[in-house]
Design a protein around this motif. Sequence first.
Motif: not given
Lengths: 434, 319
Positions: B45, B49, B53, B56-57, B62, B67-69, B277, B280-282
């Motif tokens: 966990l 995880v 994730y 996946w990112l 992004y 930001a969310g899409l 950070r 913010r280019l995730v």
Amino acid sequence: MDLNRPASPLHNKRNRKTLAATAIAAALLLSACGGGAAPQGAEQAAAADPASGANASGAVNICGVKDASGIYKGTAEAFTKANGKVTAKYTEIGATTDEARTQIVQRLEGKSTECDLFLTDVIWTSEFASQGWLLDQTKLVEANKDRLIPSTVETTKYQDKYWASPFFTNAGLIYYLKDKVAKPESWQQLYAEAAKAPGNAYVYQGKQYEGLTVNFLEMLYSAGGEVLNDQGDVKIDSKETRDVLNFMSDGLKNGSADRAVLTYNEDPARLAYESGDFGYQRNWPHVYRLLNATPLASSFGVAPLPAWEGGKASGVLGGWNLAISAHSTNQAGAVAFIDFATTPDWQKHVAMDYSQAPVNEAAYSDAAVLQKMPFATELLASVKGAKPRPISPVYPQISQAIYKNVYAVLSGTASTEDAVKKMADEITTAKASF
Amino acid sequence: MATKTIVPGAPPSAPSNAPRTNARDRAERRLAFRMTAPSLILMALVAAVPIGYAIWLSLNQYSVRTAGLSRFVGLDNYIAALTSQEWWAAFGQTFTFAAFSVTLELILGTAMALLLNLAFKGRALLRTVVLLPYAIVTVVSAITWQTMFQPDLGLVTNVLSALGLPGGDVVWLGERGYAMAVIVLADVWKTTPFAALIILAGLQVISAETYEAAELDGASKWQTFVHITLPLLRPAIVLAAIFRTMDALRVFDLPFVLTRGANGTESMSMLAYGELRENRLVGEGSALSILTFLTVMVVSVIYIRFGGGNIRDVAKEEQ
């Protein structure tokens, strides 16, 4: 793929599963390190009603960086006392500017209602506004405009609306030792004077970081250059940029500027200058108080940033604004606080009690302020002549493209020509990422 | 010979003289699994995880505007990173840093451990004092080093000037090569005690009888060190090397405070931080983080494969 269909991640079962899995993972990741993506896209925020402040009540929580001078807590206490109905509290959420930004972004992304107001650095406005995180303050700013210095209001603007109210401002100043060097009238004269003897040298903030962007832009703006024009086109590939870069790197070679500036941010520059081994220093107004406590107290003078010969001086604005969170549960209370914080009377306290630059012009000629801040006239000249840094939601990337390439030229690892081309390319790429 | 001592990194040793049946072995294994299951689930966990994730990112793009899409882009972020000058520069710089700092830390750490292993008055106090640099927050010590190497004001530059040595007029953190040297020095100062501590633990495992035997055979101090101490210390040194290399390859705070990555000191972690950070280019930032993670993992596997085998061998010899 059907381009006409709205891109919904929920349009089929498989995606829904993925989304649920990622949502759980996101929650874990966000709680673990606070990074990751926002759960929502940009949305239209509401507007602040300037009249609402009058009937406000309840509590207002203001969040921001560590309160070193006590100005934020002091303002919150004075407001609570004066208002009677609204109680304001200041919450420190970050030790440094960078850390505070991270914390603010997290709260805004997560739609937290903890903070009603955020203390925001002037360069954050467009990014935050573009994400739909802030309450539109256009009406409030319009109502208060006559008490605010126009250049400070410009730092709150994004796409023809105002998203914050200026609280205090900041502009660069030149400190000079009167027994060694002349008052700077132009950049050329300052550099020539500084080159005359090793003890006359100029120190500024030349480390690879935001401060170098500011030092460079101050010279570029005075030379008539710009990064982005009013339409947002990249204009940095210009003769002015080349001239300024060559001037700065020549200055390091001929001893006008001490080579150690390549490692200086604000504090090391100040400490080096306090040794008395230099003639000129570029720094912010808070240095005045600190220099006064050193043996140099009687021999230093303060001047606004110089212009180029025959040109007009133009600095770069710093300072902090008050932005209302789009998720604030007490917007009326936040409006009341902003009203109080920007009154001409409280702005005098900003200068007298906390040595910060007021956003109200009248404060600079007030007798009590002048006594505490004798350089107020020079400071006002710097503030009024200053321009905001490039206004863009991707400002951090633009600034990085500037300071990395300027540094490469100053440290001698890149030619001016290559650096200018790279800077323009990187800024164009950064703009495309938005 | 001591049989109950624990060598760092060695698997728990079972009594070896009792013959074991296969059935008992299996039962033991089942029990072991049942007992470790809760922690395995917890590890999954908190570690697997988020890493999953992040992977996946890293396969998505992004933009700051949305930001969310996200948009699935496959390996684009990796290709962009692996074909960029910045990644390979950071990669080379990080390995340069790791090579110099870990080598110095192991040599000095061994010397320090040998010193602390001697019986003398005040040894306990000295052991505590020696650990102090490791207890100081890295960012704080980084700021101290920055001040010490400042031209004009810094302690180091002033001492060098006063003694007429070269380096007094060098802008240490402003020149390529010199800046890396200061960062390595700051890291060596801070983490040598940690290496020393692990190696000291290894030293104390070596029994006094071994040395007595060597002495009887007429071995010199140097021969004893080269032929007895060093081989027996090897597992501890390898363990210290693994810890230190993994840390060094993830270095962030020292170069961040000292140079902000200027003058050839930007590390892989700093590059990832900048994208994640600051910009913010995730997607891009996650890809860089995964690449850093993979680099550290590959290096660790190499260490355990070629160095760690010895940990077990020596543990067996000890018994």
